[in-house]
Scaffold this active site. Structure first.
Site, PDB file in Angstrom:
ATOM      1  N   LYS A  61     -21.764  17.111  10.209  1.00 57.21           N
ATOM      2  CA  LYS A  61     -20.668  17.451  11.112  1.00 57.21           C
ATOM      3  C   LYS A  61     -20.193  16.229  11.901  1.00 57.21           C
ATOM      4  O   LYS A  61     -19.017  16.135  12.254  1.00 57.21           O
ATOM      5  CB  LYS A  61     -21.102  18.569  12.074  1.00 57.21           C
ATOM      6  CG  LYS A  61     -19.995  19.046  13.010  1.00 57.21           C
ATOM      7  CD  LYS A  61     -18.797  19.570  12.231  1.00 57.21           C
ATOM      8  CE  LYS A  61     -17.695  20.028  13.170  1.00 57.21           C
ATOM      9  NZ  LYS A  61     -16.463  20.357  12.440  1.00 57.21           N
ATOM     10  N   SER A  67       0.826  -1.213   0.000  1.00 57.04           N
ATOM     11  CA  SER A  67       0.000   0.000   0.000  1.00 57.04           C
ATOM     12  C   SER A  67       0.862   1.266   0.000  1.00 57.04           C
ATOM     13  O   SER A  67       1.533   1.540  -0.981  1.00 57.04           O
ATOM     14  CB  SER A  67      -0.977  -0.035   1.178  1.00 57.04           C
ATOM     15  OG  SER A  67      -2.112   0.771   0.911  1.00 57.04           O
TER      16      SER A  67
END
Length: 338
Positions: free
Chosen positions: A201, A149
């Site tokens: 949020k 990765s």
């Protein structure tokens, strides 16, 4: 839960409290002393030592750099639970030193990591490209047991990548994970009261399920980072988008498969990468060196004491790590879990 686990949790909690108290005291101490301690810390961190691996010309040198452990910026080293592994700030200083040092003619990068943060990986990648394109210095990569990765992300620009047949690499992709313990909280009677400025949020909040719309928003962010990863591999390995996406589904590859897929060039270890670099760039008489570890500050010493206190009890260490980590989900170029 047996007595040993309760003791482990209690010990981890004590360590966490001590860490918080120490960090608070350190911040207050630092602010009171002002520039004096800042100058001391700056001097300590900027003092990068060098260790010669192979003797040779001091005017023509090969730098050996190492990325080992999860690639992430863990912040202030003064944390009592701070890792003694990969140090992002110190590694970026090494890359800067390599770029600016005219005696350094080439770089061998040893990579042994499952990857890490998308930001940190991209910072390393961009600095490596600057070393190649602006300073004109070739970079060869020697992969260890794992370069997956983010480990592959930072390796992709290299002129040549050396692997062991058993190296685990690839895992080209992005992951973002969070924890949802709302059902557990409901069972034990915990209510969460949230006041927020907008509907998203508290997206990926641990105390409620995500909506499908929120999943779509987060998926778009992940896809953008994934496309950036694909572009890095395409450019670094001179492959077509089709060739990259054929193996960029998150799969892990061994060294043999990586060479077959043109994600790596040759089989070999660090010494093979150095030998090939000497031959390819007329560096037969070059000195080979590595940078030494950064100075050990007060925080590092205390961290060592805490690790000594925890001993080899892996259960205690895991609990301590969980208590000290942030809960905020992060974009990661990472194979496996943190």
């Amino acid at each position: 839960m047996n007595a040993k686990r309760w003791i482990a949790i209690a010990a981890a909690a004590v360590v966490l409290v001590i860490s918080v108290l120490f960090n608070s005291a350190y911040t207050l101490f630092q602010s009171n002393l002002g520039s004096g301690i800042d100058e001391y810390m700056a001097l300590e961190e900027s003092d990068i030592s060098e260790n010669v691996i192979e003797e040779g010309s001091g005017n023509s040198r090969i730098a050996v750099l190492e990325v080992e452990g999860t690639i992430q910026d863990t912040g202030d080293a003064s944390s009592l639970l701070g890792s003694t592994g990969y140090n992002h700030d110190f590694f970026m200083k090494q890359l800067e030193q390599v770029r600016e040092d005219d005696t350094v003619k080439a770089v061998v990068l040893n990579v042994d990591t499952p990857g890490g943060g998308t930001l940190e990986s991209s910072q390393i990648h961009d600095e490596i490209v600057e070393i190649q394109e602006e300073a004109g210095k070739p970079v060869y990569v020697s992969m260890g047991s794992m370069a997956a990765s983010g480990g592959y992300y930072i390796s992709a620009p290299a002129e040549k990548i050396f692997v062991s047949p058993e190296t685990l690499t690839g895992s080209i992709g992005v992951i973002m994970q969070g924890v949802n313990y709302s059902e557990l909280a409901e069972r034990i009677g915990i209510d969460f009261e949230t006041i927020k400025s907008g509907p998203y949020k508290d997206i990926m909040s641990a105390n409620r399920d995500m909506t499908e719309e929120e999943r779509a928003l987060m998926q778009e962010i992940v896809d953008q980072s994934y496309n950036a990863f694909v572009d890095v591999v395409m450019e670094g390995r001179d492959l077509s988008e089709e060739e990259v996406r054929a193996v960029a589904d998150g799969r892990i590859l061994n060294g043999r498969q990586a060479v077959e897929a043109d994600l790596a060039d040759e089989f070999g270890l660090e010494e093979d990468a150095i030998s090939q670099l000497r031959e390819d760039y007329d560096l037969a008489n070059a000195q080979v060196f590595e940078y030494g570890a950064p100075g050990t500050g007060l925080g590092s010493l205390l961290s060592m004491k805490v690790n000594s206190f925890l001993g080899n009890d892996m259960e205690t260490k895991l609990v301590a790590e969980l208590l000290s980590n942030y809960n905020s989900p992060r974009l990661m170029y990472l194979y496996g879990e943190e």
